[in-house]
Design a protein around this motif. Structure first.
Motif, PDB file in Angstrom:
ATOM      1  N   UNK A   8      -7.195  19.664  12.800  1.00 13.63           N
ATOM      2  CA  UNK A   8      -7.337  18.554  12.124  1.00 13.63           C
ATOM      3  C   UNK A   8      -6.069  17.420  12.213  1.00 13.63           C
ATOM      4  N   UNK A   9      -4.916  17.829  12.491  1.00 10.43           N
ATOM      5  CA  UNK A   9      -3.954  16.882  12.992  1.00 10.43           C
ATOM      6  C   UNK A   9      -4.242  16.358  14.539  1.00 10.43           C
ATOM      7  N   UNK A  10      -4.675  17.222  15.334  1.00 10.11           N
ATOM      8  CA  UNK A  10      -5.218  16.879  16.570  1.00 10.11           C
ATOM      9  C   UNK A  10      -5.968  15.804  16.486  1.00 10.11           C
ATOM     10  N   UNK A  11      -7.107  16.246  15.625  1.00 10.40           N
ATOM     11  CA  UNK A  11      -8.244  15.132  15.484  1.00 10.40           C
ATOM     12  C   UNK A  11      -7.543  13.682  15.070  1.00 10.40           C
ATOM     13  N   UNK A  12      -6.626  13.732  14.207  1.00 10.44           N
ATOM     14  CA  UNK A  12      -6.618  12.462  13.681  1.00 10.44           C
ATOM     15  C   UNK A  12      -5.556  11.476  14.551  1.00 10.44           C
ATOM     16  N   UNK A  13      -4.997  12.144  15.847  1.00 12.86           N
ATOM     17  CA  UNK A  13      -4.719  11.488  16.827  1.00 12.86           C
ATOM     18  C   UNK A  13      -5.130  11.438  18.363  1.00 12.86           C
ATOM     19  N   UNK A  48      -7.569  10.954  21.389  1.00 16.46           N
ATOM     20  CA  UNK A  48      -8.157   9.910  22.065  1.00 16.46           C
ATOM     21  C   UNK A  48      -9.124  10.212  23.344  1.00 16.46           C
ATOM     22  N   UNK A  49      -9.783   9.497  23.954  1.00 13.99           N
ATOM     23  CA  UNK A  49     -10.615   9.915  24.975  1.00 13.99           C
ATOM     24  C   UNK A  49     -10.129  11.160  25.796  1.00 13.99           C
ATOM     25  N   UNK A  50      -8.794  11.102  26.419  1.00  7.09           N
ATOM     26  CA  UNK A  50      -8.289  11.956  27.423  1.00  7.09           C
ATOM     27  C   UNK A  50      -8.062  13.326  26.783  1.00  7.09           C
ATOM     28  N   UNK A  51      -7.761  13.298  25.526  1.00  9.05           N
ATOM     29  CA  UNK A  51      -7.668  14.370  24.725  1.00  9.05           C
ATOM     30  C   UNK A  51      -8.932  15.336  24.671  1.00  9.05           C
ATOM     31  N   UNK A  52      -9.740  14.337  24.121  1.00 10.12           N
ATOM     32  CA  UNK A  52     -11.215  14.943  24.032  1.00 10.12           C
ATOM     33  C   UNK A  52     -11.933  15.394  25.173  1.00 10.12           C
ATOM     34  N   UNK A  53     -11.598  14.900  26.419  1.00  9.06           N
ATOM     35  CA  UNK A  53     -12.306  15.285  27.609  1.00  9.06           C
ATOM     36  C   UNK A  53     -11.724  16.548  28.226  1.00  9.06           C
ATOM     37  N   UNK A  63      -3.785  23.966  24.078  1.00 12.08           N
ATOM     38  CA  UNK A  63      -3.675  22.442  24.373  1.00 12.08           C
ATOM     39  C   UNK A  63      -3.718  21.673  23.003  1.00 12.08           C
ATOM     40  N   UNK A  64      -4.694  22.082  22.013  1.00 14.48           N
ATOM     41  CA  UNK A  64      -4.745  21.403  20.629  1.00 14.48           C
ATOM     42  C   UNK A  64      -3.374  21.379  19.904  1.00 14.48           C
ATOM     43  N   UNK A  65      -2.832  22.474  20.015  1.00 14.22           N
ATOM     44  CA  UNK A  65      -1.376  22.535  19.578  1.00 14.22           C
ATOM     45  C   UNK A  65      -0.455  21.553  19.935  1.00 14.22           C
ATOM     46  N   UNK A  66      -0.477  21.669  21.600  1.00 13.98           N
ATOM     47  CA  UNK A  66       0.560  20.703  22.029  1.00 13.98           C
ATOM     48  C   UNK A  66       0.236  19.240  21.783  1.00 13.98           C
ATOM     49  N   UNK A  67      -1.063  18.984  21.461  1.00 11.99           N
ATOM     50  CA  UNK A  67      -1.453  17.559  21.421  1.00 11.99           C
ATOM     51  C   UNK A  67      -1.664  17.164  19.700  1.00 11.99           C
ATOM     52  N   UNK A  68      -1.392  17.844  18.791  1.00 15.72           N
ATOM     53  CA  UNK A  68      -1.205  17.804  17.411  1.00 15.72           C
ATOM     54  C   UNK A  68      -0.356  16.608  16.760  1.00 15.72           C
ATOM     55  N   UNK A  69       0.938  16.524  17.749  1.00 18.88           N
ATOM     56  CA  UNK A  69       1.763  15.596  17.414  1.00 18.88           C
ATOM     57  C   UNK A  69       2.943  16.120  16.540  1.00 18.88           C
ATOM     58  N   UNK A  70       2.757  17.708  16.237  1.00 21.53           N
ATOM     59  CA  UNK A  70       3.709  18.195  15.346  1.00 21.53           C
ATOM     60  C   UNK A  70       4.399  19.335  16.266  1.00 21.53           C
ATOM     61  N   UNK A  71       5.755  19.374  16.790  1.00 22.41           N
ATOM     62  CA  UNK A  71       6.514  20.119  17.431  1.00 22.41           C
ATOM     63  C   UNK A  71       6.305  21.600  16.713  1.00 22.41           C
ATOM     64  N   UNK A  79     -17.497  18.141  17.373  1.00 22.99           N
ATOM     65  CA  UNK A  79     -17.121  17.310  16.506  1.00 22.99           C
ATOM     66  C   UNK A  79     -16.168  16.362  16.514  1.00 22.99           C
ATOM     67  N   UNK A  80     -15.285  17.058  17.671  1.00 21.47           N
ATOM     68  CA  UNK A  80     -14.278  15.694  18.327  1.00 21.47           C
ATOM     69  C   UNK A  80     -14.959  14.576  18.973  1.00 21.47           C
TER      70      UNK A  80
END
Length: 232
Positions: A113-118, A120-125, A157-165, A205-206
């Motif tokens: 959910x944290x990854x979803x909130x931030x 972008x097209x690059x992440x979803x791709x 990958x989702x973990x790395x892009x969720x914005x929370x270390x 869903x993303x």
């Protein structure tokens, strides 16, 4: 009567455990410089040689970085935690499948959910690329270890892009803790098919930019996972 052999904990291991706990809990932030060996020796009331042993051990498992002439620093949040680090910290919990599942449901849901909130097209791709690799032709023929590695690539990958270390480190932890049970489950083609189906729905869903749908898909995934664990 079941008896577990008593493990003798050395002074060095006690120092390691306290420092590692500070890092895992976020009290020592990524990139933060640790006190000098002399200062740590005073705080722990031990010799510098004991501190030096503990720091070297923590550096070998990737939790800290020792830079000659500069000092000792906590490893960067983006650096993957070595498997040995996680195994060492959670060695008592590795066979507790139900507890691992409960932790996964709580933590992985928040991470996605944290990854979803931030996102972008690059992440979803990139997520689409990774799910396509999971579902690529031949998924039935590869080993369960290889199939799990593909699943892990998406989750990490989702973990790395969720914005929370801290979340990223927790995802790495869960990926390792679930390894043994997942390898056994993924020997089944039905389990692999289910894993692909649920992750495909999550990625969709993303793509549809629906947080509500994502929450629903995540709940469905963990509900089905729990049923499979209970059956086993």
């Amino acid at each position: 009567m079941e008896i577990t052999p008593v493990k003798k904990v050395t002074i060095t291991e006690q120092i390691m455990e306290q420092l590692a706990t500070q890092i895992i809990d976020g009290k020592l932030a990524a990139g933060e410089q640790l006190p000098t060996e002399r200062e740590l020796a005073v705080v722990f009331n031990v010799t510098r040689s004991r501190v030096r042993e503990a720091l070297r051990a923590l550096s070998l498992i990737g939790m800290i970085v020792i830079k000659p002439g500069e000092g000792t620093f906590v490893s960067d949040n983006k650096v993957l935690i070595p498997d040995k680090t996680i195994t060492w910290i959670y060695h008592k919990e590795l066979n507790n499948v139900e507890d691992i599942y409960a932790a996964r449901q709580l933590i992985e849901t928040d991470i996605y959910l944290s990854c979803f909130d931030r996102a972008n097209r690059k992440i979803v791709a990139q997520m689409r690329k990774l799910i396509n690799e999971i579902a690529a032709d031949g998924w039935r023929k590869i080993s369960s270890v290889e199939f799990l590695e593909n699943l892990n690539n998406l989750d990490l990958y989702v973990g790395s892009e969720c914005g929370n270390g801290i979340y990223f480190k927790l995802m790495q932890t869960l990926v390792l803790l679930r390894t043994e049970s997942s390898i056994k489950i993924l020997n089944s083609s039905a389990a692999r098919k289910s894993a692909i189906m649920h992750r495909e729905k999550i990625v969709c869903a993303f793509e549809e930019e629906s947080r509500e749908l994502l929450e629903q898909r995540l709940n469905e995934f963990f509900e089905d996972s729990l049923k499979s664990i209970i059956k086993k």
